[in-house]
Design an enzyme around this catalytic site. Structure first.
Site, PDB file in Angstrom:
ATOM      1  N   ARG A  91      -9.900   6.770   4.588  1.00  0.00           N
ATOM      2  CA  ARG A  91      -9.414   5.568   3.806  1.00  0.00           C
ATOM      3  C   ARG A  91      -9.149   6.327   2.253  1.00  0.00           C
ATOM      4  O   ARG A  91      -8.240   5.797   1.782  1.00  0.00           O
ATOM      5  CB  ARG A  91     -10.355   4.550   3.886  1.00  0.00           C
ATOM      6  CG  ARG A  91     -10.372   3.860   5.250  1.00  0.00           C
ATOM      7  CD  ARG A  91     -11.258   2.768   5.532  1.00  0.00           C
ATOM      8  NE  ARG A  91     -11.182   1.530   4.752  1.00  0.00           N
ATOM      9  CZ  ARG A  91     -12.033   1.019   4.173  1.00  0.00           C
ATOM     10  NH1 ARG A  91     -13.274   0.950   4.627  1.00  0.00           N
ATOM     11  NH2 ARG A  91     -11.757  -0.312   3.669  1.00  0.00           N
ATOM     12  N   ARG A 100       0.781  -1.371  -0.082  1.00  0.00           N
ATOM     13  CA  ARG A 100       0.139   0.088  -0.045  1.00  0.00           C
ATOM     14  C   ARG A 100       0.852   1.186  -0.098  1.00  0.00           C
ATOM     15  O   ARG A 100       0.224   2.223   0.161  1.00  0.00           O
ATOM     16  CB  ARG A 100      -0.783   0.063   1.100  1.00  0.00           C
ATOM     17  CG  ARG A 100      -2.427  -0.348   0.941  1.00  0.00           C
ATOM     18  CD  ARG A 100      -2.981  -0.442   2.338  1.00  0.00           C
ATOM     19  NE  ARG A 100      -4.307  -0.134   2.438  1.00  0.00           N
ATOM     20  CZ  ARG A 100      -5.275  -1.293   2.560  1.00  0.00           C
ATOM     21  NH1 ARG A 100      -5.045  -2.514   2.480  1.00  0.00           N
ATOM     22  NH2 ARG A 100      -6.590  -0.836   2.546  1.00  0.00           N
ATOM     23  N   ARG A 131     -18.406  -3.606   8.816  1.00  0.00           N
ATOM     24  CA  ARG A 131     -17.014  -3.078   9.347  1.00  0.00           C
ATOM     25  C   ARG A 131     -17.255  -1.693   9.546  1.00  0.00           C
ATOM     26  O   ARG A 131     -17.653  -0.886   9.285  1.00  0.00           O
ATOM     27  CB  ARG A 131     -15.961  -3.290   8.332  1.00  0.00           C
ATOM     28  CG  ARG A 131     -15.482  -4.619   8.296  1.00  0.00           C
ATOM     29  CD  ARG A 131     -14.602  -4.822   6.919  1.00  0.00           C
ATOM     30  NE  ARG A 131     -13.791  -3.726   6.723  1.00  0.00           N
ATOM     31  CZ  ARG A 131     -12.667  -3.752   5.673  1.00  0.00           C
ATOM     32  NH1 ARG A 131     -12.564  -4.720   4.782  1.00  0.00           N
ATOM     33  NH2 ARG A 131     -11.951  -2.777   5.592  1.00  0.00           N
TER      34      ARG A 131
HETATM   35  P1  AMP Z   1      -8.449  -3.453   4.078  1.00  0.00           P
HETATM   36  O1  AMP Z   1      -9.457  -4.397   4.487  1.00  0.00           O
HETATM   37  O2  AMP Z   1      -7.532  -3.815   3.133  1.00  0.00           O
HETATM   38  O3  AMP Z   1      -9.491  -2.225   3.676  1.00  0.00           O
HETATM   39  O4  AMP Z   1      -7.782  -2.739   5.309  1.00  0.00           O
HETATM   40  C1  AMP Z   1      -8.279  -2.421   6.269  1.00  0.00           C
HETATM   41  C2  AMP Z   1      -7.432  -1.528   7.207  1.00  0.00           C
HETATM   42  O5  AMP Z   1      -6.122  -2.271   7.683  1.00  0.00           O
HETATM   43  C3  AMP Z   1      -6.784  -0.285   6.531  1.00  0.00           C
HETATM   44  O6  AMP Z   1      -7.563   0.826   6.476  1.00  0.00           O
HETATM   45  C4  AMP Z   1      -5.305  -0.018   7.189  1.00  0.00           C
HETATM   46  O7  AMP Z   1      -5.654   0.545   8.413  1.00  0.00           O
HETATM   47  C5  AMP Z   1      -5.096  -1.510   7.577  1.00  0.00           C
HETATM   48  N1  AMP Z   1      -4.239  -1.986   6.451  1.00  0.00           N
HETATM   49  C6  AMP Z   1      -4.469  -3.208   5.850  1.00  0.00           C
HETATM   50  N2  AMP Z   1      -3.445  -3.427   4.803  1.00  0.00           N
HETATM   51  C7  AMP Z   1      -2.535  -2.401   5.053  1.00  0.00           C
HETATM   52  C8  AMP Z   1      -1.248  -2.118   4.515  1.00  0.00           C
HETATM   53  N3  AMP Z   1      -0.730  -2.949   3.573  1.00  0.00           N
HETATM   54  N4  AMP Z   1      -0.519  -1.234   5.142  1.00  0.00           N
HETATM   55  C9  AMP Z   1      -0.818  -0.316   6.137  1.00  0.00           C
HETATM   56  N5  AMP Z   1      -2.094  -0.737   6.642  1.00  0.00           N
HETATM   57  C10 AMP Z   1      -3.027  -1.750   6.101  1.00  0.00           C
END
Ligand code: AMP
Length: 219
Positions: free
Chosen positions: A171, A88, A160
């Site tokens: 986000r 990311r 969520r």
């Molecule tokens: P997601 O389920 O991929 O939308 O991720 C949910 C949350 O997890 C994100 O908003 C970040 O806070 C954290 N997160 C997930 N993947 C990453 C990553 N590669 N780097 C940093 N934070 C992450």
């Protein structure tokens, strides 16, 4: 088979990742899912990550990179994996390159899921996730057979916290300012493909399979 899925939150990459996992038998590694699991279990990583996640911010690179390094060494990743939500940041992409070099892995495909702001907001606001198995639904587009109940395991579906309006705004800002840069990092590679992510999940999956040189019938 080694695949990286890029795209904004709500671009549908998690849903398509599950379909790829089902067809090709390689595990879907979602850093978001792994982090949420750590938060629920109250692990050290989970406690460090929680506040960032609650606010829609990125968890610090070092924590996430360590976590991914450990996960890809597990037995089920021996013949491949699908990375969803990682990398990311540029720092994460550079760390991933080192991991791939060390393990002598060549990436088969990098898919960038491109969706309009409208599609993203609509997907995130209607998304429901299974508390137990992580299956993803949408109240209109992919409804469960029984309201609020997972078709696969029967557990309860929930929204969520970070899919709620205020956190979604953060986000999307994080995506635009930090994660979008990854497109120029990867787009010159031969294995980089664009996916029209305004389409339905099944149609995106067909596109993905075509790029992988396979038929898109799941199962
Ligand atoms: P997601 O389920 O991929 O939308 O991720 C949910 C949350 O997890 C994100 O908003 C970040 O806070 C954290 N997160 C997930 N993947 C990453 C990553 N590669 N780097 C940093 N934070 C992450």
């Amino acid at each position: 088979m080694y695949i990286i899925l890029l795209g904004a939150p709500g671009s549908g990459k998690g849903t398509v990742a599950k379909m790829i996992e089902g067809k090709f038998g390689v595990p879907h590694l979602s850093t978001g899912d792994i982090l949420r699991d750590n938060v629920n279990k109250g692990t050290c990583v989970g406690n460090q990550a929680k506040e960032y996640m609650d606010n829609g911010k990125l968890v610090p690179d070092d924590i996430v990179i360590q976590m991914v390094k450990g996960r890809v060494l597990e037995e089920d990743c021996k013949t491949g994996f699908i990375l969803d939500g990682f990398p990311r940041t540029i720092k994460q992409a550079e760390a991933l390159e080192l991991i791939f070099d060390e393990l002598d892995i060549t990436i088969d495909a990098i898919f960038n899921f491109e969706a309009s702001q409208e599609t993203i907001i609509e997907r995130l606001s209607g998304r429901r996730t299974c508390k137990n198995c992580g299956a993803i639904y949408h109240i209109k587009n992919i409804p469960p057979k029984v309201e609020d109940e997972c078709d696969k395991c029967g557990d309860r579906l929930y929204q969520r916290d970070d899919d709620k309006k205020d956190v979604v705004k953060n986000r999307l800002v994080v995506y635009k300012t930090q994660t979008k840069k990854l497109i120029s990092y990867y787009e010159k590679q031969d294995s980089f493909y664009k996916i029209d992510a305004n389409k339905k999940a099944g149609e995106m999956f067909v596109e993905v399979c075509k790029d992988l040189g396979q038929s898109g019938k799941s199962g």
